[in-house]
Design an enzyme around this catalytic site. Structure first.
Site, PDB file in Angstrom:
ATOM      1  N   ILE A  54       2.471  -1.228  -1.731  1.00  0.00           N
ATOM      2  CA  ILE A  54       1.750  -2.183  -0.894  1.00  0.00           C
ATOM      3  C   ILE A  54       2.558  -3.442  -0.608  1.00  0.00           C
ATOM      4  O   ILE A  54       2.304  -4.131   0.377  1.00  0.00           O
ATOM      5  CB  ILE A  54       0.399  -2.558  -1.560  1.00  0.00           C
ATOM      6  N   TYR A  55       3.555  -3.772  -1.439  1.00  0.00           N
ATOM      7  CA  TYR A  55       4.284  -5.020  -1.259  1.00  0.00           C
ATOM      8  C   TYR A  55       5.023  -5.009   0.072  1.00  0.00           C
ATOM      9  O   TYR A  55       5.930  -4.194   0.294  1.00  0.00           O
ATOM     10  CB  TYR A  55       5.277  -5.249  -2.396  1.00  0.00           C
ATOM     11  N   SER A  56       4.603  -5.911   0.945  1.00  0.00           N
ATOM     12  CA  SER A  56       5.159  -5.991   2.301  1.00  0.00           C
ATOM     13  C   SER A  56       5.120  -4.638   2.996  1.00  0.00           C
ATOM     14  O   SER A  56       6.031  -4.268   3.749  1.00  0.00           O
ATOM     15  CB  SER A  56       6.596  -6.542   2.283  1.00  0.00           C
TER      16      SER A  56
END
Length: 343
Positions: A54-56
């Protein structure tokens, strides 16, 4: 950099883990600098890198993959699955259908054929934990994943998962990744003791409590709630100094800064050393956005707090207490959804 064994896995990890949440659109948009941060951390003795799909929106995994291209064998690589990754409702969660696809996406972005630690990022009330552990077992047996863990799970769900693993012969969660800082200590009551009881490794996140313990905020006017893209504006309930729980955090921060000064430390070094001092903790995730932030945190890697300093911290923020409940980052469905409390 000192090492510890990650639970019962036999995997040796550095006491600091490099968190990659700030690589990409969420933080540092310069891929080359983010790669340099990874290399600087590895050169300093950090061998544990943690990211998430999900990070960036996958960009963080891609950056980590670039950074580890020629150093993959020297790194314990962790990532996570659960959060929404596409427009379809099935592009999220802890189901076999989604995890089977998500792990392939993560492997591709990371440029590797295996993930050392694959973690379930949050509980999923819509999915039976048996379904989740079943697919994770298949991934371990296929060699795509070496070990599995959970993140921000309450103690009772950790226990349930272990019971299911024992009854069904599934792989079990080997690690838990909870939020833990001087200002957010609720995990000390049950989560950390439960992890110890089951021989789990613990890698904590948020030791600086979203910047509260960075030294950035010393008075209410330091908190900018008007810039729409800043974290303080996006998570007002965790920063608004007019709220009593955040006013309490500001008071605690100033008392902690004074204590740090008396101990000859910076506030961030005090904060990270506090988390590292708990016997349940295997590794503390640090999430620098710049090389300067990383270098400063590395300076404090060997700080050991005395019993007197730890006692003073307990006086400022009592054990097991979250000054703001929102900093626990997980609200049980029964509390979040009013329909579950109504007939």
């Amino acid at each position: 950099m000192k090492r510890r064994i990650l639970g019962g896995t036999g995997i040796s990890v550095s006491e600091y883990a490099l968190g990659a949440m700030m690589f990409g659109a969420w933080g540092n948009k310069d891929h080359d600098e983010s790669v340099r941060i990874v290399h600087r951390a590895l050169d300093a003795g950090i061998n544990f890198v943690d990211t998430a799909d999900i990070y960036s929106s996958g960009e963080s995994e891609e950056i980590v993959g670039k950074a580890l291209k020629d150093r993959r064998d020297d790194v314990v690589l962790a990532t996570k699955v659960h959060n929404q990754m596409g427009p379809d409702d099935n592009h999220r969660g802890n189901s076999r259908r989604w995890i089977t696809r998500a792990v392939e996406d993560s492997l591709r972005r990371l440029g590797t054929d295996h993930i050392d630690l694959y973690q379930i990022h949050r509980p999923d009330p819509a999915t039976d934990v048996e379904e989740t552990l079943d697919v994770l077992t298949d991934l371990v047996r296929s060699g795509k994943v070496r070990a599995v863990g959970c993140s921000t799970f309450p103690a009772e769900q950790i226990v349930e998962a272990h019971w299911v693993s024992e009854r069904r012969g599934y792989v079990r969660f080997r690690t838990e990744q909870p939020p833990y800082s001087i200002l957010a200590r609720s995990v000390e009551a049950a989560v950390l003791p439960t992890a110890q009881r089951y021989g789990m490794g613990v890698l904590t996140w948020g030791p600086l409590s979203a910047g509260w313990l960075s030294g950035r905020y010393t008075q209410a006017t330091d908190i900018d709630l008007d810039s729409g893209t800043t974290r303080t504006a996006l998570e007002r309930h965790k920063f608004d100094p007019s709220l009593p729980e955040n006013a309490a955090k500001l008071t605690a921060v100033n008392e902690l800064a004074k204590l740090a000064g008396e101990a000859g430390l910076s506030l961030p070094h005090l904060a990270v050393a506090f988390v590292r001092a708990h016997p349940a903790v295997s590794s503390v995730i640090i999430g620098p956005r710049t090389l300067e932030q990383l270098d400063d945190l590395l300076i404090g890697a060997d700080v050991e707090l005395t019993g007197d300093v730890l006692d003073r911290i307990d006086e400022i923020v009592p054990p097991g207490v979250d000054l703001n409940r929102a900093d626990a980052y997980y609200v049980p469905p029964a509390l979040a959804d009013a329909s579950l409390r109504r007939r």
